[in-house]
Design an enzyme around this catalytic site. Structure first.
Site, PDB file in Angstrom:
ATOM      1  N   GLY A 209      -2.039   4.023 -10.434  1.00 56.14           N
ATOM      2  CA  GLY A 209      -1.553   2.820  -9.750  1.00 56.14           C
ATOM      3  C   GLY A 209      -0.897   3.177  -8.426  1.00 56.14           C
ATOM      4  O   GLY A 209       0.271   3.572  -8.382  1.00 56.14           O
TER       5      GLY A 209
ATOM      6  N   MET B  58       2.384   5.539 -12.240  1.00 57.06           N
ATOM      7  CA  MET B  58       2.809   4.485 -11.328  1.00 57.06           C
ATOM      8  C   MET B  58       3.727   4.959 -10.206  1.00 57.06           C
ATOM      9  O   MET B  58       4.151   4.164  -9.376  1.00 57.06           O
ATOM     10  CB  MET B  58       3.520   3.380 -12.124  1.00 57.06           C
ATOM     11  CG  MET B  58       2.708   2.833 -13.288  1.00 57.06           C
ATOM     12  SD  MET B  58       1.064   2.215 -12.821  1.00 57.06           S
ATOM     13  CE  MET B  58       1.495   0.883 -11.714  1.00 57.06           C
TER      14      MET B  58
ATOM     15  N   HIS C 235      15.128   2.567 -11.245  1.00 59.96           N
ATOM     16  CA  HIS C 235      15.165   1.105 -11.163  1.00 59.96           C
ATOM     17  C   HIS C 235      13.881   0.461 -11.663  1.00 59.96           C
ATOM     18  O   HIS C 235      13.912  -0.546 -12.381  1.00 59.96           O
ATOM     19  CB  HIS C 235      15.427   0.700  -9.703  1.00 59.96           C
ATOM     20  CG  HIS C 235      15.328  -0.773  -9.449  1.00 59.96           C
ATOM     21  ND1 HIS C 235      16.289  -1.662  -9.890  1.00 59.96           N
ATOM     22  CD2 HIS C 235      14.386  -1.514  -8.810  1.00 59.96           C
ATOM     23  CE1 HIS C 235      15.946  -2.882  -9.519  1.00 59.96           C
ATOM     24  NE2 HIS C 235      14.803  -2.826  -8.874  1.00 59.96           N
TER      25      HIS C 235
ATOM     26  N   LYS D 233       2.806  -7.455   3.650  1.00 59.90           N
ATOM     27  CA  LYS D 233       4.163  -7.124   3.226  1.00 59.90           C
ATOM     28  C   LYS D 233       4.731  -6.132   4.226  1.00 59.90           C
ATOM     29  O   LYS D 233       4.112  -5.106   4.516  1.00 59.90           O
ATOM     30  CB  LYS D 233       4.203  -6.525   1.825  1.00 59.90           C
ATOM     31  CG  LYS D 233       5.646  -6.208   1.380  1.00 59.90           C
ATOM     32  CD  LYS D 233       5.720  -5.747  -0.055  1.00 59.90           C
ATOM     33  CE  LYS D 233       5.339  -4.301  -0.200  1.00 59.90           C
ATOM     34  NZ  LYS D 233       5.626  -3.787  -1.566  1.00 59.90           N
TER      35      LYS D 233
ATOM     36  N   THR E 154       3.190   7.784  -7.981  1.00 64.59           N
ATOM     37  CA  THR E 154       2.636   8.555  -6.869  1.00 64.59           C
ATOM     38  C   THR E 154       1.947   7.629  -5.881  1.00 64.59           C
ATOM     39  O   THR E 154       0.919   7.029  -6.186  1.00 64.59           O
ATOM     40  CB  THR E 154       1.655   9.621  -7.391  1.00 64.59           C
ATOM     41  OG1 THR E 154       2.361  10.527  -8.224  1.00 64.59           O
ATOM     42  CG2 THR E 154       1.018  10.385  -6.240  1.00 64.59           C
ATOM     43  N   ASP E 155       2.530   7.530  -4.681  1.00 67.02           N
ATOM     44  CA  ASP E 155       1.981   6.638  -3.655  1.00 67.02           C
ATOM     45  C   ASP E 155       2.047   7.263  -2.261  1.00 67.02           C
ATOM     46  O   ASP E 155       1.943   6.575  -1.251  1.00 67.02           O
ATOM     47  CB  ASP E 155       2.746   5.308  -3.650  1.00 67.02           C
ATOM     48  CG  ASP E 155       4.246   5.496  -3.407  1.00 67.02           C
ATOM     49  OD1 ASP E 155       4.696   6.650  -3.257  1.00 67.02           O
ATOM     50  OD2 ASP E 155       4.959   4.480  -3.365  1.00 67.02           O
TER      51      ASP E 155
END
Length: 321
Positions: A292, A219, A137, A67, A221-222
């Site tokens: 996640g 979901m 969103h 991606k 925290t990346d």
């Protein structure tokens, strides 16, 4: 080579399709038949954009690809989505490009599916109240996917600006669920399942606000430095994740790892629960937490499903490439 345009995807794929694809790839990761390649993410020095690649290979499903995309903060003013991405799939036997798929909606769908998979495998069966923290969103996708996993009777939610909760309230009503805007203390006291989906540099949900037996899906925290929940809460919980390497470096677990209250060995892959190699929740009082972080294999799994459906329904555009 096939092309599946962004505009076609919403009508092609169902939440169950996404759930099944993500569940399968988590299982493959835990069994070591699928692996993610190193992530590339860079500030490009133009338009304040962050751009990168997530890629991997699933030997079980033969999904190979990447991606490509990132975040362009000025897009909203141009009538475009700030997050832009495209998925490229390659034939694992020949290396030829199999398909190019719009990745914007798929990113939202696969992120929501990951939270839903965690709830399906880790939340108490008698969970009745769903708590939502964040109203951006992505939040509506999370609510739709997670609400299907238990017989919830109510949705409670918190956001920094409460008026933005209107979008979540609309979805809750469509699902036939009562909705209430509450404080964080009230949310933690009521919710059996909590989904956090915010972009924050400091903990929002505190350890003392979460009751025993809760399942939390973190979901948002990346990236290094981000944080949704207090490190003490992560240390208190039984922690599961999509990929341990990301969890300890850029995921919600990074802060508890840094202060020594959590060890890498304490974190389990959600795929191990799916495969039956880990018992998952052990008691009704246990707090479980899914970190996640988002992995490229999720994108490949849902994109591959979309391509199959598009070909089956005659929607895919075939080009000689």
């Amino acid at each position: 080579m096939y092309i599946v345009p962004e505009k076609e995807i919403a009508a092609l794929v169902t939440r169950k399709d996404n759930f099944d694809a993500v569940e399968q790839v988590f299982a493959s990761m835990a069994s070591k038949s699928a692996y993610n390649f190193p992530v590339i993410r860079e500030a490009i020095g133009h338009a304040d954009a962050l751009y990168g690649f997530k890629s991997g290979f699933d030997r079980a499903a033969l999904n190979l690809g990447l991606k490509s995309g990132g975040y362009w903060p000025g897009n909203a003013a141009k009538g475009l989505t700030n997050h832009q991405s495209t998925v490229f799939l390659f034939d694992a036997d020949t290396g030829k490009c199999r398909a190019v798929v719009g990745g914007n909606l798929l990113t939202a769908l696969r992120t929501a599916a990951a939270a839903a998979v965690s709830v399906a495998h880790l939340a108490r069966k008698d969970s009745k109240v769903l708590g939502m923290i964040g109203a951006g969103h992505q939040a509506t996708f999370q609510l739709q996917a997670v609400a299907e996993q238990r017989d919830f009777e109510k949705v409670v939610a918190w956001n920094r600006t409460p008026e933005k909760l209107a979008s979540l309230e609309k979805v809750a009503k469509e699902l036939g669920l009562p909705f209430e805007s509450v404080s964080l203390d009230e949310l933690g006291a009521q919710a059996d399942v909590i989904v956090t989906i915010v972009s924050s540099q400091a903990a929002i949900l505190k350890d003392g606000q979460v009751k025993p037996g809760t399942h939390i899906a973190c979901m948002g925290t990346d990236t290094k430095g981000k944080q949704e929940v207090e490190a003490a809460l992560v240390a208190r919980a039984t922690v599961f994740t999509d990929e341990i390497a990301q969890s300890i470096s850029i995921g919600e677990a990074q802060h508890a790892i840094a202060d020594g209250s959590l060890k890498q060995a304490d974190i389990a892959e959600i795929g191990a629960v799916i495969n039956g190699d880990h018992p998952g929740r052990r008691s009704d009082d246990e707090v479980t937490l899914f970190d996640g972080t988002g992995v490229g294999l999720q994108d490949l799994a849902v994109a591959s499903k979309v391509v199959d459906l598009a070909i089956e329904k005659g929607i895919a555009i075939e080009v000689d490439f």
